[in-house]
Design a protein around this motif. Structure first.
Motif, PDB file in Angstrom:
ATOM      1  N   GLY A 152       0.765  -1.275  -0.188  1.00 31.83           N
ATOM      2  CA  GLY A 152       0.024   0.015  -0.028  1.00 31.83           C
ATOM      3  C   GLY A 152       0.744   1.212  -0.001  1.00 31.83           C
ATOM      4  O   GLY A 152       0.510   2.365  -0.592  1.00 31.83           O
ATOM      5  N   ALA A 153       1.774   1.249   0.849  1.00 33.10           N
ATOM      6  CA  ALA A 153       2.784   2.524   0.869  1.00 33.10           C
ATOM      7  C   ALA A 153       3.448   2.942  -0.425  1.00 33.10           C
ATOM      8  O   ALA A 153       3.590   3.758  -0.895  1.00 33.10           O
ATOM      9  CB  ALA A 153       3.894   2.371   1.957  1.00 33.10           C
ATOM     10  N   ILE A 154       3.996   1.439  -1.181  1.00 34.85           N
ATOM     11  CA  ILE A 154       4.578   1.601  -2.394  1.00 34.85           C
ATOM     12  C   ILE A 154       3.561   2.439  -3.519  1.00 34.85           C
ATOM     13  O   ILE A 154       3.946   3.295  -4.243  1.00 34.85           O
ATOM     14  CB  ILE A 154       5.004   0.454  -2.983  1.00 34.85           C
ATOM     15  N   ILE A 155       2.325   2.083  -3.654  1.00 34.57           N
ATOM     16  CA  ILE A 155       1.503   2.203  -4.514  1.00 34.57           C
ATOM     17  C   ILE A 155       0.976   3.881  -4.279  1.00 34.57           C
ATOM     18  O   ILE A 155       0.941   4.701  -5.130  1.00 34.57           O
ATOM     19  CB  ILE A 155      -0.086   1.616  -4.443  1.00 34.57           C
ATOM     20  N   LEU A 156       0.695   4.259  -2.924  1.00 38.30           N
ATOM     21  CA  LEU A 156       0.727   5.660  -2.468  1.00 38.30           C
ATOM     22  C   LEU A 156       1.911   6.574  -2.668  1.00 38.30           C
ATOM     23  O   LEU A 156       1.604   7.668  -3.097  1.00 38.30           O
ATOM     24  CB  LEU A 156       0.072   5.618  -1.047  1.00 38.30           C
ATOM     25  N   ALA A 157       2.987   5.939  -2.793  1.00 40.14           N
ATOM     26  CA  ALA A 157       4.103   6.917  -2.907  1.00 40.14           C
ATOM     27  C   ALA A 157       4.427   7.016  -4.332  1.00 40.14           C
ATOM     28  O   ALA A 157       4.937   8.287  -4.709  1.00 40.14           O
ATOM     29  CB  ALA A 157       5.437   5.949  -2.453  1.00 40.14           C
ATOM     30  N   ILE A 158       3.852   6.287  -5.203  1.00 39.22           N
ATOM     31  CA  ILE A 158       3.750   6.441  -6.688  1.00 39.22           C
ATOM     32  C   ILE A 158       3.099   7.622  -7.128  1.00 39.22           C
ATOM     33  O   ILE A 158       3.252   8.488  -7.876  1.00 39.22           O
ATOM     34  CB  ILE A 158       3.445   5.325  -7.639  1.00 39.22           C
ATOM     35  N   ARG A 159       1.847   7.870  -6.267  1.00 41.56           N
ATOM     36  CA  ARG A 159       1.092   8.810  -6.360  1.00 41.56           C
ATOM     37  C   ARG A 159       1.541  10.167  -5.662  1.00 41.56           C
ATOM     38  O   ARG A 159       1.415  11.399  -6.343  1.00 41.56           O
ATOM     39  CB  ARG A 159      -0.152   8.514  -5.776  1.00 41.56           C
ATOM     40  N   TRP A 160       2.107  10.086  -4.455  1.00 45.03           N
ATOM     41  CA  TRP A 160       2.570  11.376  -3.662  1.00 45.03           C
ATOM     42  C   TRP A 160       3.980  11.952  -3.928  1.00 45.03           C
ATOM     43  O   TRP A 160       4.299  12.824  -3.567  1.00 45.03           O
ATOM     44  CB  TRP A 160       2.279  11.069  -2.470  1.00 45.03           C
TER      45      TRP A 160
END
Length: 455
Positions: A152-160
């Motif tokens: 989840g953190a990796i996916i959100l990091a891609i966005r933020w």
């Protein structure tokens, strides 16, 4: 009688009393408070907050974090320092995994043997039978939790990260991944997820984390071991959860869309795709997650009622979520349907439900209702707020949801303390109550049968 004889008779009684072990509910409550109070004291220190935090506000925030509720009396993103936010992440992780599970992990890590009493408490917290391999189960729980949060953190990091930069973007991603998987609902954005109401990547990632966290560790473990063999090979509890969860999500999303699609203050000004996305996200979040992508204070009364029902039902047993639990709700519905059809046996997926389980579910519902009534009555005495707002906030706290209709930020000191008690009971109450009420007490006495007119 001589003094020597008196000592002979009284001394063993005192020894037995001292050796009497604590009850399981008392141990669970004590372990919870042993983490809560030091955490509250830490949050009052300047290193953890920008402008300082009073002891009541610190206690409220620590309780909200460790009970994975998400209600806040201050703006999380603006008020706390990096150290404070890291402390909140730690408390959310502890609250999500459970105190007994965490203590078992620490004992295993340092090579200590876990006592039979500790094993029994941990298995009770995780809803497992006596024959389960506790070490392997705890290992699977930790691995799954870490992998889910990392993904989840990796996916959100891609966005933020492209928007915020590496340091801030990664930190925000990790914080919200932990908050989402543990169904805590704490957000570093002042408007929660309202800025991302039309962002599919953020919405589906957060929703996916909280849904899997809300299924329950026993269901995840069962799916990993038996899911590839087909639905029929799953345990009954897992069948109930994987069936009821998508049904509740779909019903909630449909009702929110139907009730709010013409409301310009919520879904009315969004495109049709964004409306469905927001309705789905709010349906998922309502069941103990605490994030909101639209302004809940602008919801219509029917939509708020739907929200209340979803919050009260909550997530799965032995999960990171709260509420009376999905399985409790399903068993209660099945029992009612069985009575209406004048049948003697409650059945789910071709399995009969023991009456002990039915009475346990009934006890959870009744006791939860009584506690909510008492809490709402007390808050109506201390707060100047409308009935529906008090009811919404109380159920949100008890079900460890964290959604607010605006009352939490304006609570009096007494009101905050009442909500602290509600959040604590909401997190550990169902576990302790089930343990106390479900323990069999065999008796040789059997009284003549009597009849009470009902209905």
């Amino acid at each position: 009688m001589s003094l020597q004889h008196q000592r002979h008779f009284t001394y063993p009684l005192k020894t037995d009393k001292q050796k009497k072990p604590w009850s399981e509910p008392k141990l669970i409550v004590t372990s919870f408070l042993a983490i809560l109070f030091p955490a509250a004291i830490l949050l009052t220190l300047p290193v953890f907050s920008v402008t300082g935090l009073g002891i009541v506000d610190a206690l409220f925030t620590a309780t909200s974090a460790i009970s994975v509720t998400g209600l806040g009396v201050v703006d999380t993103g603006e008020h706390f320092t990096i150290a404070g936010k890291i402390l909140l992440m730690l408390l959310m992780q502890i609250g999500g995994l459970g105190q007994m599970t965490l203590s078992a992990v620490l004992l295993y890590m340092f090579g200590f043997r876990i006592s039979l009493r500790q094993q029994a408490l941990t298995k009770e917290e995780l809803g497992q039978g006596k024959a389960v391999n506790l070490r392997r189960l705890v290992k699977h729980i930790i691995i799954f939790s870490m992998l889910a949060e990392l993904l989840g953190a990796i996916i959100l990091a891609i966005r933020w990260v492209p928007e915020m930069g590496w340091a801030e973007g990664v930190f925000y991603a990790i914080f919200h991944a932990i908050s989402a998987f543990n169904n805590a609902g704490f957000a570093l954005f002042s408007d929660s997820m309202m800025s991302f109401v039309g962002d599919p990547l953020v919405n589906f990632t957060i929703a996916g984390l909280l849904i899997f966290g809300g299924l329950g560790f026993t269901v995840i473990s069962d799916l990993s071991r038996n899911g590839h063999r087909g639905f029929n090979h799953l345990q009954l509890h897992s069948k109930v959860m994987v069936t009821a969860t998508p049904i509740l999500l779909a019903i909630g999303a449909l009702l929110f869309w139907l009730l709010e699609r013409n409301n310009p203050a919520t879904l009315g000004n969004l495109s049709q795709g964004e409306q469905w996305l927001a309705a789905f996200f709010q349906s998922a979040s309502a069941r103990t997650a605490g994030f909101n992508s639209v302004d809940l204070s602008q919801f219509t009364q029917p939509a708020l009622l739907v929200m209340l029902v979803l919050m009260l039902i909550g997530a799965g047993s032995t999960s990171t979520g709260g509420g009376i639990k999905v399985s409790t709700f399903v068993v209660a519905i099945a029992a009612t349907w069985t009575f209406l059809r004048q049948q003697n046996q409650i059945e789910l997926f071709r399995r009969s439900i023991p009456w002990q389980t039915v009475t346990k579910c009934l006890a959870i519902i009744v006791v939860s209702g009584l506690l909510l009534l008492i809490a709402m009555f007390l808050l109506m005495l201390t707060e100047q707020a409308k009935f529906e707002v008090v009811m919404f906030e109380t159920i949100s706290a008890f079900a460890t949801v964290g959604l607010t209709a605006g009352l939490t930020a304006n609570l009096s000191e007494t009101g905050k303390l009442i909500m602290v008690v509600v959040m604590i009971i909401g997190r550990i109450g169902p576990l302790t109550l089930v343990y106390m009420l479900a323990r069999p007490k065999p008796s040789l006495l059997k009284y003549p049968q009597g009849y009470v007119f009902a209905g």
